[in-house]
Structure formats: C-alpha cells, structure tokens
Design an enzyme around this catalytic site. Structure first.
Site, PDB file in Angstrom:
ATOM      1  N   THR A 107      39.434  32.904  43.948  1.00 32.66           N
ATOM      2  CA  THR A 107      39.521  34.127  43.147  1.00 32.66           C
ATOM      3  C   THR A 107      38.188  34.845  43.198  1.00 32.66           C
ATOM      4  OG1 THR A 107      40.290  35.031  41.031  1.00 32.66           O
ATOM      5  CG2 THR A 107      38.887  33.091  40.911  1.00 32.66           C
ATOM      6  N   ASN A 108      37.972  35.823  42.316  1.00 38.96           N
ATOM      7  CA  ASN A 108      36.676  36.502  42.217  1.00 38.96           C
ATOM      8  C   ASN A 108      36.413  36.799  40.746  1.00 38.96           C
ATOM      9  OD1 ASN A 108      37.656  39.301  41.536  1.00 38.96           O
ATOM     10  ND2 ASN A 108      38.755  38.946  43.460  1.00 38.96           N
ATOM     11  N   ALA A 109      35.265  37.402  40.466  1.00 36.11           N
ATOM     12  CA  ALA A 109      34.807  37.529  39.073  1.00 36.11           C
ATOM     13  C   ALA A 109      35.307  38.786  38.358  1.00 36.11           C
ATOM     14  CB  ALA A 109      33.285  37.491  39.036  1.00 36.11           C
TER      15      ALA A 109
END
Ligand code: C5P
Length: 209
Positions: free
Chosen positions: A22-24
């Site tokens: 995923t990412n932030a």
C-alpha cells in the site's frame, strides 16, 4: 447540481491473507474535496480505499480495497456522473499471485513478482462522453510541470493538479493547477481543507456548467 465521483485514499494489494502492499495516502485531500463539493450543493459519490478518516455524511461512500476493485466500482458509477476527481493514490503494482495461505518464512530471500494495475483515471477518461470531465492529480518528484502536463494528455484529463511528495499524509498542501494547454490556472497552498475549497472553485468555474 452536478453529480461528482471522487476516488480517494490508498488501495491495498494483498500478497496473502494478512500482508499487503500500500502507500501512505490518508484520504484527507479526497475528504476535503468532497466537503467542498457538498457545500457547493453537488451530489458526491466517494469510492475510497481503506482510510481512518470519515467522509461528509451527505456523500455516498463506497469502500473498496484493491485497485481493480476501485476501477470496477468506478466503471459502474461514472456513467451516471458529470465528472470525476481522481485524487486516490491507487497502488500501481499488484502481486501476480495472491497466496491463499500466509506465506511461510524459509530462511531464504523472498522474491515478489509484481505486475502493473490498471490506471483508473485513464480508463474512465477514455470513456468520457460529451459534457463529462475528469480531473487528475500528479505527484511528481522531478521535472514536475513537464511530467504533469504529459500525464494530463496521456490520461485525457481536463485539469491536472500537481503536488509534491510532501503532500502525502500531511495536513498542508501546495498545488499547481494545470490546464490541457499547459498553462498554470491556479497556485494554491495552505491547509488541505482550504486548498481543496479553492481548488474546487477552480474546477467548478472551468468545468461545471
Ligand atoms: O501516474 P500517476 O499515478 O502519478 O497519476 C496520478 C493520477 O492517476 C491520480 O489522479 C491518481 O488518482 C490516478 N491513478 C489512477 N489509477 C492508478 C494510478 C493512478 O487513477 N492505478
């Protein structure tokens, strides 16, 4: 009154039942744009990846997990909308294979095989009918304006919002809004809610009839 689809937040690509890529992305910019659109009297559908924040209660919120799921949901919703604001940060890669059981440690390095996921904004924009509009975002770390303009043309967007990596998960944002000819139509900075409200005015003024 326009009906506006907003994609927001990150997506998750599972490797196995408990692990994912995923990412932030926090979904905060999507939340703020949804708020601005609702306040301006529009109907808003938010298709969001997993986030901690909440969207305005006036919106229809459709939660999704993966990029493929976000695309499928948007393909169902977009035909009944006037425009799309693609502010989500969908995962660009997915594992070739999602393991049914938790991957076990072997003491050896683990090589992941990843393939690209579909581009949601580009896919939806390629189906635009007359009167429908698409706003994309570009998060760039180098050659920012050039890359954003190229991306706008490649993805058939009617406006492109350029921001830097400091935008991710932050409460503040600084953006440049670019039109298809490459001209900078707005330069906005401040708290995301403020920036979103002013950005939405630019979108409304240029694209909503
Ligand atoms: O190419 P890049 O990911 O930088 O482009 C960002 C824009 O494309 C954003 O508007 C984002 O929401 C959208 N995007 C998408 N589907 C993807 C990747 C990005 O809609 N798989």
């Amino acid at each position: 009154v326009a009906r506006i689809l907003i994609t927001s937040g990150p997506t998750r690509q599972h490797l196995d039942p408990v692990r994912y890529l995923t990412n932030a992305s926090s979904g905060r910019m999507g939340q703020s744009l949804a708020q601005a659109a609702v306040e301006a009297g529009h109907e808003v559908v938010v298709v969001s990846g997993p986030v901690e924040i909440e969207y305005p209660p006036q919106c229809e919120v459709i939660p999704v997990v993966s990029t493929e799921e976000m695309l499928a949901t948007c393909q169902r919703v977009f035909p009944n909308c006037d425009g799309l604001i693609g502010v989500a940060a969908p995962s660009d890669y997915r594992p070739v294979k999602v393991e049914e059981h938790k991957i076990k440690k072997t003491g050896e390095p683990l090589v992941l095989h990843l393939v690209e996921t579909p581009d949601i904004v580009a896919t939806l924009a390629s189906t635009k009918r007359a009167g429908q509009w698409v706003v994309g975002f570009a998060l760039e770390t180098e050659d920012q304006r050039f890359r954003a303009i190229t991306k706008m043309q490649k993805k058939s967007c009617d406006l492109m919002v350029l921001n830097g990596p400091e935008a991710i998960s932050a409460h503040q944002n600084a953006i440049e809004v670019l039109a298809p000819g490459g001209e900078v139509v707005a330069n906005l900075s401040g708290p995301k809610f403020e920036v979103a409200r002013r950005l939405f005015s630019v979108i409304a003024e240029r694209l909503i009839t």
